[in-house]
Structure formats: C-alpha cells, structure tokens
Design a protein around this motif. Structure first.
Motif, mmCIF file in Angstrom:
data_model
loop_
_atom_site.group_PDB
_atom_site.id
_atom_site.type_symbol
_atom_site.label_atom_id
_atom_site.label_comp_id
_atom_site.label_asym_id
_atom_site.label_seq_id
_atom_site.Cartn_x
_atom_site.Cartn_y
_atom_site.Cartn_z
ATOM 1 N N ALA A 47 0.770 -0.897 -0.448
ATOM 2 C CA ALA A 47 -0.234 0.114 -0.061
ATOM 3 C C ALA A 47 0.982 1.151 -0.267
ATOM 4 O O ALA A 47 0.378 2.325 -0.934
ATOM 5 C CB ALA A 47 -0.523 -0.145 1.013
ATOM 6 N N TYR A 48 1.774 0.822 0.620
ATOM 7 C CA TYR A 48 3.299 2.454 0.703
ATOM 8 C C TYR A 48 3.187 2.187 -0.484
ATOM 9 O O TYR A 48 3.121 3.862 -0.938
ATOM 10 C CB TYR A 48 3.880 2.210 1.906
ATOM 11 N N LEU A 49 3.975 1.462 -1.375
ATOM 12 C CA LEU A 49 4.402 1.603 -3.500
ATOM 13 C C LEU A 49 3.724 2.051 -3.492
ATOM 14 O O LEU A 49 3.396 3.212 -4.573
ATOM 15 C CB LEU A 49 4.630 0.635 -3.499
ATOM 16 N N ALA A 50 2.092 1.573 -3.586
ATOM 17 C CA ALA A 50 0.982 2.357 -4.460
ATOM 18 C C ALA A 50 0.547 3.835 -3.898
ATOM 19 O O ALA A 50 0.022 4.400 -5.115
ATOM 20 C CB ALA A 50 -0.423 1.044 -3.783
ATOM 21 N N TYR A 51 1.325 4.016 -2.824
ATOM 22 C CA TYR A 51 0.593 5.881 -2.184
ATOM 23 C C TYR A 51 1.615 6.959 -2.990
ATOM 24 O O TYR A 51 1.345 7.562 -3.839
ATOM 25 C CB TYR A 51 1.135 5.844 -0.711
ATOM 26 N N ASN A 86 3.314 5.815 -6.108
ATOM 27 C CA ASN A 86 3.079 5.762 -6.566
ATOM 28 C C ASN A 86 2.450 6.891 -7.602
ATOM 29 O O ASN A 86 2.324 7.707 -8.184
ATOM 30 C CB ASN A 86 2.850 4.351 -8.032
ATOM 31 N N ILE A 87 1.025 6.586 -7.109
ATOM 32 C CA ILE A 87 0.459 7.345 -6.772
ATOM 33 C C ILE A 87 0.377 9.283 -7.009
ATOM 34 O O ILE A 87 0.044 10.211 -7.572
ATOM 35 C CB ILE A 87 -1.595 7.882 -6.087
ATOM 36 N N TRP A 88 0.639 9.671 -5.654
ATOM 37 C CA TRP A 88 1.379 10.983 -5.433
ATOM 38 C C TRP A 88 2.617 11.241 -6.352
ATOM 39 O O TRP A 88 2.305 12.416 -6.336
ATOM 40 C CB TRP A 88 2.024 10.720 -4.080
#
Lengths: 437, 309, 193
Positions: free
Chosen positions: B269-273, B275-277
């Motif tokens: 979830a941190y990596l996805a976060y 990426n999104i930011w």
C-alpha cells in the motif's frame, strides 16, 4: 462540496445513471470521500487519524455485535459468559481481545486527532461546529467505553461503576437520588448491568450518526491544513480519491499492524489484572484505577483535597466535567486570526507544555494516591485550567505570529510559479520516470 | 465578556488547586507518611521463564501434564478450577479415553439431582463437565479454611499483578520466620497465628500454608525431571498459565500470520501510495519551504530585494 | 515485466510506468480485499456451535425401567428423543405393512438394531416443521396408525414411527446410537446422526 472546481459526479454506465436519477448515493459518496472532494494538497500524517478513528469505530461495532451474540447481561452469568467466549466460542478469544484492545486504540487515534486539531487551530472559524461535534463524539465515546468496561462484571467493572456513579452523589440535594436512579438500586446490580448493556449497544450507533454530522460540517469549508491558510484555487488541492485514499490506506495498514501486535502478543497489557476476578460487592480491590484513557480525568478528580467554600468532592467532580466542557469554548478562548501553531511561536511552546502536562496528569491518574502523586496532579490540573482559560486568551492577544504564506501553493512551491502545473494534469517527473532501457 | 467570565472560572479552579497543593505539601512535611512493612519487605516477583513466553511461545505439553498432576495432588483439595472442563485436558496431550478416566476418577463429584426423588445428589464427572468445586459455596470454603477463601485458580495467572512469575514466587517464597529487623521495626506486621510469612505476598502474611514443602512431594512418571520444590512450582505455574489462557498457542500462531499479512499489505500500500502521488507531489513538500523559518527567510529576502530595487 | 515492456516497442517508457502503477494499485486493493474476506471468516464461524455444546453430543440413557408398551422422552442435543419398547403386536403391525404403501419406505428391522427389534429410538421432532408429536405419554393420542401423532398439522406415524398420512415428508429420524449393554443406550455415538 463548496469548491467551484470540485469534479461533479458523472455516472459511467447506464445503470449508474439509472441509480443516480433515483437514489444518488454514489454521488454522495463521490462528493464526500471520492474524486469530488478537493483536499488541501499539503496535509501531513497527523491528518490521517480522523479516518483511523472511523476505522476503529467500525471495528468496535462489528466485533461488538458478534460478542453480544454470546454475552449474558446477568450478574451471575456475565463473567462466565465472557470466559465462555474466550474458551469455547469459535474464534471468540480473538473477537474479544480485538474488542478490548480496539477500545484503547480508538482512544489513542482519537487523542492524536484532537491534539492535531488543537495544534493546527482546526477549531477556529469556520470550523467551530466541526470541533464541537467532535467533542460530542468524544463524550459519547467516554460513556460507551465506561459502560463497556462494566459488562464483564469483574472487580474493576463493579468498582468502576460504583466510583463513577458516585461522582453524581457529590451534587447537593439531587446527587444521591440521581445516583440511585442511574444504578436502579443502592449499589451496582442487575438493573445497572442490564441498562449499561442496552446503552453500550445503542451509543455506538449514536456516535456513528454524530460522525456523519461531523464530516458533513467539515465538508462545508473543507479540511484545514498545516499552514492554516484557506484554499484559494484549484492547484491548492488534490481530489480525495485517489490521493488521500491511498495515503490513508497505507497508513491505516501500518496502524492496524501495531494494533495486531498488541491484540495478539500483549492483549492484556493495557488492561488491569483485577478484572479477571469476578465482581465481589463486599471487597474493594487494593487500588481502583480506570482504564488508561481516563487517567487524566481521574487525576483531576483526585486533585481537590480541600473543602474551600464547596466540599472537596464536589470541586473534583465539577473540575472533571469542566475540564471537558471548557473545550467547547476553545474557538472563542483562542481568537488569534492565525490558525496553525507552526506560525505561532508562543502558542507552540505552550502547546507542548500542555502535552507534557497531560502526560503527567495521566501518570498521576494511573497510580495509587500517595502525597507526591496528589501534589503532581494538583499542579498539573492547575496548569490545565490555566492553559485553556487564562494563558490561551492572553497569547492570542499579545503574540506576534510569523508571516503567513499567500496560499498553500506559494508556500509549498516556494514562489516558483513557472514550475507548477495545475493539479489534475499529469506530468512526467524526473524522480519517478522509469528509464527506457 | 465570555472570555472574562471563563478566565474568572479558570482563576477559581487554579486558586483552589494551589490552596490544595499547599495543604498537601505542608501536610507532607509536617506529618511525613510513615514507611510501612509492605514497602520495605515486599519482594518483587522472581524471574520465571516458561515455554509459553514471548511472541512465538508454545506450551510444553509434558510440563503441563506434570503441572496438572501437581494441581490434582496438591491444590485441588482447596482450590477450584471452575472455568476449565475435563474435555479441555485433551489440549495437554491426553486422549479421549484418558480424559474420560481422569473425569471418572476425579476425587470430587459433580452435584446433580436424583432423577427419581428430586433430592440433591452427586455423580461421577464426565468429560463435558467443568472441574467441580471443592466446596459447595464460599461460606463452606471459609468455614473449612480458618475464614480464608481459597480463590479459584482458572484465571489466577491473569488476575494478579506479576502474572505467572508472581504465582511461582509465591509458591517458592515462603520463609520460616520473619527477620528480626521486621519484627523490631513493625511489631504490628508480626505474623499472626494461623498465617504464614511470604514476602512475595502483597500483605506479607498469607493464610495458605506452604503447599510445596519437600523435594519429591509429587512423584513424576519416569522420563520427567526430578520433582524438586522449584520444578514442582514451575510446572504447576505453567499449568495455570494454560488454564488462564488455553488459546495462547492459537493466538500466537494467528498473530504471526496477521502480522506478516499486514506487514506485506503495508509495504504494497505504501508503494501504491508513492506511485499515485509521484507526479503530483513533485514540488509539494510539506517540510522544507513550508517551515515557518524558511518562509520568514524568504520574506526577509523579498523585503531586501524591495529595498535594493 | 521488463521483458514485456521491451516487447511493446514505441511507447515503452510510458507503458511500463502505467503498468507498474496499475500492478501496485491492483495489488494494494487485492490485499485490502483479501483482508476483508479473511476477517469475515471468524465473524461468520463464531456462530457455529461452541466447544461446550459440541462436547454434549453424546448422552447415555438407562432403559431398564421402560416396560413393554411404554415409551420415554429424553433429551439429546437439546432435542427430544423417543425411546419406545414395542409390544409384539406393534412389531407385527409394523412388519405387516407392504413397503410399497409407504411414503418413505423403510422396514422396522432397518430402523432398529439387530436382536433389539423392540427398541425403537427416534428423534421426537416431526419431519414436517419440527413440532413434538404426541404418543409417548400414557393416554396421549397416538393417531390412526398407533404410533405417534403430530397435533400441529396432523401427521400420523405408525408403530415403526414411519410417516403414513399428513404433510410430513419422511419418517421420524433415527439418531446414531449403540447399546453399551442391554440396559444402557448411548445416543450420538459413532459420529453424526
């Protein structure tokens, strides 16, 4: 909601349009926690705790409902029914420990959420009602947690009920009848337990209702931010989804990890051993202490030892209620035009003194009442009242705040206007672009 | 006006608290609290290491069996185990037939009603029964024990400060006699007739006579460690940890799985976060330029520019 | 992932970036989904019978005092169980019925233990909607077939507790049981009924 650039909800499918024309629930959700709610782009991690409080409220309601399928609210059966859950019900031990530690974590994240609000001036205009609704939630939480702690009918449950309802007897004339009315008898007994169970089941849903009001009131002006400067234009904001859902998502998982470590590896760390002894109305435990989240209030209660005009007991009870009620006046006690503590050098110092002071109060409230503990809680309680009722109004009068940035974007972008792209337009960035080969 | 009134209220509380504080401190110095025997002679629990300790701890089945034997032979005459059922003993490694035999031969019978006469009666225990209490009620227990009430042991290691280590210390911590110093300094704390001195007990004097007194008091089956007093106390403590928390092993296993799952979920979830930011966050740093001192600096720079221009 | 990206050709860089982002987002959402599903398992399984209820799955009943022609009601898994000591006439009546006439064809011998054909042990739960049929107590209505009669909706059972008339679909259920001795029956032994 009230921003001109907020993206309107556009149903993608024919079914979506059909629903939208009849029950625009997806539109409501989209505008509240979806792409249609613009949020300041500079929120830090202290802003994650509101969502986390919602997560823990949900955990408590869900586990509470299943625990109520097994719990007996009878003075003879309550203690054994909890142990039956722990021993014989499928996964009962996990559900019960999650509920037990979930209460503590609900308070931890709520306290952080409250302190964030105090530091960044989130209670100031135009968010006074957001703050006051939050305090209502907090009061309801305290009532719910207290009644929940009575339900296992252990020694601390019983004596906690005795002592806390005893507060009310401090009031002249109406006090004793009020206490007997609350208990449904002269001491905690069957009537008390049954009504506490009933209310413990009801109040979380009331909390959920007030949470909706709290969020509704928040969405009118929108979230505050670490600079405390109002949102001025679209590039100050990012849509809640996907940006803040992603941020809440990972941070929530991390907090749940800490929660799981407590629940599975130290489930009784935050509890008291005496609550594993069945209630005995004829023998008081050596020391009665409430759960840790009430310790500061317990210290305030015990700090008054002198009958000065009023009896000491009444002073203690009045001070304990006043310590929470005064927070409702906070938006008017502190009327500095600057919201964020980051731009208020004097306020910032006193804020940290308040934090230390409250930790001190908590320490004092969790220990046996020796003279040293009482003296500490007397000084710390005095500071608590002085901070909110005397120091804060004076600071807001005499403090010279630091200059504020013109807007969130100028502060964040250091005035380099040319480098910015309006939010919502994706630009390849030097730090994240993947090399072609 | 509101702030003035609230300020007065604040002054009122602060005033009363300061008066209280001076009274408390004056009282403390004029009338210092006397030290008590408990403060000076109470010992903190000894160190105890059991197989079930720690986040990966699991029970030692053999030790639990020995502990059960000690409970049966030493404790059960006075102390109940009312939350535990005979069927639960299967977790100690006994099979169904052995559990049935244990229940059948248990010295205390289960109260029941005679099906023909309706009178109270007793019958042999069955695996589904919980351990029958040694006394029919608290009055009977007190009458038989010099007015002391032997507590039920089901939850004892969770219901005392210090937990298992406290129980072990209490069992091994009896002292024949109080030290002369204690008796001289605190004559009131002298062990009364019928009580026993134990510095690990919060009140120092305890109604339970030393239960484990000699090596070999319990005879262990071959293949077990020698039954020294220390070993017997440790074994019965381990057993009481199990009775208080029979799902401890499930809890540790489930906790490990949940923790690993959440750790991976957090990382992903941190990596996805990130990426999104990634694109939007390029120039937006909350720290750095946002810090008040940096803003103050840039303000000064701007002012100077203004002067120079 | 890298090999796929190089095979794509022209829009490689952008493609990789988009796919990696998608992958991470999909993975994160999947983890959340798995977590929610995993959490629902204990929430649902907690409603199953707890260990203390499962432990009561067997009862032993002393049948020495049941005279021929008499029946008793006992309790197993909180449900009534009928134990009837059949008379020779009742056994005869049950055996005289042709199987073809029955809604749920079973012989009396198939519903009792070998050599113990007079001991008819059934659940006292009507297979229609779960009422307790009459016929155990002295003087109770045993219905037109002399067995049991359910007053709720008029199902009539014969002397082997087989359904004869009325709405019930099947015969009264025979639970798992065994004779520990001639006078002691253990109901529920040998696994599920």
């Amino acid at each position: 909601m009230s921003f001109a650039w907020a993206k309107p909800y556009e149903p993608k499918s024919a079914f979506g349009r059909w629903i939208d024309a009849r029950l625009p629930l997806p539109r409501l959700v989209y505008g509240a926690v979806g792409g249609g709610y613009p949020v300041p782009r500079n929120l830090n991690y202290w802003w994650n705790f509101g969502v986390l409080a919602g997560v823990f409220l949900t955990i408590q309601i869900v586990t509470g409902i299943v625990l109520a399928m097994w719990y007996y609210s009878s003075v003879d059966g309550a203690f054994n029914s909890v142990e039956h859950i722990m021993r014989d019900v499928n996964a009962g031990w996990a559900l019960r420990y999650i509920h037990m530690n979930g209460a503590s974590f609900f308070f931890i994240v709520t306290y952080i959420h409250i302190f964030r609000g105090i530091y960044y001036g989130s209670y100031k205009a135009p968010r006074e009602l957001v703050w006051m609704l939050g305090l209502v939630i907090y009061l309801l939480m305290m009532a719910t947690a207290f009644m929940g702690y009575v339900l296992p009918w252990g020694q601390m449950s019983y004596w906690g009920a005795q002592v806390i309802t005893g507060f009310f007897s401090a009031f002249p004339l109406v006090g004793e009848p009020l206490r007997i009315w609350l208990l449904g008898g002269y001491a905690p007994d069957q009537a008390t337990l049954t009504r506490f169970f009933s209310l413990h089941y009801l109040l979380p849903f009331v909390i959920a209702g007030v949470v909706i009001l709290h969020i509704w009131a928040l969405h009118i002006p929108g979230s505050s931010n670490p600079t405390g400067v109002d949102i001025k234009e679209e590039r100050d904001t990012l849509p809640f989804h996907p940006f803040y859902t992603a941020k809440d998502g990972w941070f929530g998982a991390a907090v749940l990890l800490v929660f799981a470590l407590f629940t599975y590896f130290a489930p009784n760390f935050l509890g008291h051993p005496d609550n594993y002894i069945p209630a005995n109305p004829l023998a008081t435990p050596a020391e009665i202490v409430p759960e840790w989240y009430f310790w500061p209030f317990y210290a305030i209660l015990r700090a008054f030892t002198v009958d000065f005009i009023l009896p000491a007991k009444l002073w203690g009870v009045l001070a304990m209620f006043a310590s929470i009620l005064l927070l409702f006046f906070l938006p008017w006690l502190d009327n500095s035009a600057v919201r964020s503590g980051s731009y208020r050098p004097l306020f910032k110092r006193f804020f940290w003194i308040l934090v230390v002071n409250l930790i001190l109060l908590g320490w004092a409230g969790g220990r046996a009442a020796t003279p040293v503990v009482i003296a500490v809680s007397q000084l710390a309680t005095a500071y608590y009242f002085a901070h909110f009722l005397i120091i804060l109004p004076l600071i807001s009068k005499f403090e010279r705040p630091l200059p504020l940035p013109d807007s969130i974007s100028t502060s964040a972008l250091h005035g380099e206007r040319s480098e910015t792209a309006p939010a919502g337009i994706t630009r390849p960035s030097a730090t994240t672009a993947t090399p072609a080969e | 006006m509101l702030r003035f009134i609230l300020g007065l209220v604040g002054l009122g509380f602060v005033g009363v608290l300061l008066i209280s504080f001076f009274v408390t401190t004056a009282d403390y110095f004029s009338n210092p609290p006397e030290p008590t025997a408990e403060e000076e002679f109470h010992h903190h629990a000894k160190e105890l290491h059991l197989a079930s300790d720690g986040p990966f701890g699991q029970f030692d089945e053999k030790q639990l069996q020995r502990g059960f034997q000690v409970y049966k032979e030493v404790c059960a005459a006075c102390h109940g185990l009312s939350l535990v059922a005979f069927r639960d003993l299967e977790a100690l490694g006994y099979n169904e037939a052995e559990v049935k035999a244990i229940a059948d031969q248990w010295a205390i019978q289960v109260p029941t009603t005679n099906e023909e006469t309706g009178e109270t009666a007793t019958r042999k225990a069955l695996p589904a029964d919980r351990f029958p209490s040694p006394y029919p009620n608290e009055i009977a227990a007190r009458a038989a024990n010099n007015n002391a009430f032997p507590p039920d042991l089901s939850l004892i290691t969770k219901a005392r400060h210090g937990g298992a280590a406290y129980i072990y210390s209490l069992l091994t911590g009896y002292e024949k006699q109080q030290s002369a110093e204690l008796v001289r300094k605190f004559p009131a704390a002298k062990t009364p007739q019928g009580l026993y001195y134990n510095p690990y007990f919060p009140n120092l004097n305890l109604a339970m006579p030393p239960p484990i007194t000699t090596n070999g008091q319990v005879t262990y089956a071959p293949g077990n460690p020698p039954p020294t007093v220390d070993q017997i106390a440790k074994d019965v403590t381990a057993f009481l940890v199990w009775t208080a928390e029979p799902k401890l092993e499930n809890r540790h296993r489930a906790g490990l799985a949940v923790a690993i799952f959440l750790l991976i979920a957090t990382i992903i979830a941190y990596l996805a976060y990130r990426n999104i930011w990634a694109t939007h966050k390029a120039k937006v740093r909350v720290t750095g330029p946002l810090e008040p001192q940096n803003i103050a600096k840039s303000q000064i720079a701007k002012d100077q520019e203004g002067v120079a221009g | 992932m890298a090999t796929q990206a190089s095979a794509e050709g022209t829009d490689r860089a952008a493609g990789t970036e988009v796919r990696r982002r998608d992958f991470l987002n999909v993975a994160a959402v999947s983890f959340a989904g798995i977590g929610v599903v995993a959490v629902t398992i204990p929430l649902i399984s907690q409603m199953n019978p707890p260990a203390d209820v499962l432990a009561l799955a067997e009862v032993e009943v002393d049948i020495s005092k049941i005279q021929t022609g008499q029946a008793i009601k006992t309790v197993w898994r909180k449900q009534p169980v009928f134990i009837r000591n059949l008379t020779p006439q009742e056994i005869q009546a049950a055996n005289a019925v042709p199987l073809g006439e029955l809604r749920d064809p079973e012989t009396l011998a198939g519903r009792t233990k070998p050599g113990k054909a007079n001991w008819l042990i059934t659940l006292g739960v009507c297979t229609h909607l779960g009422c307790v049929p009459l016929g155990v107590g002295e003087g109770e209505n045993r219905g037109p077939f002399g067995g049991y009669f359910c007053p709720c909706h008029g199902s009539a059972y014969d002397t082997a507790a087989r359904i004869r008339t009325g709405p019930a679909p099947t015969n009264l259920v025979v639970p798992e049981y065994e004779f520990v001795s001639d006078t002691l029956v253990r109901i529920g032994a040998g696994g599920t009924a």
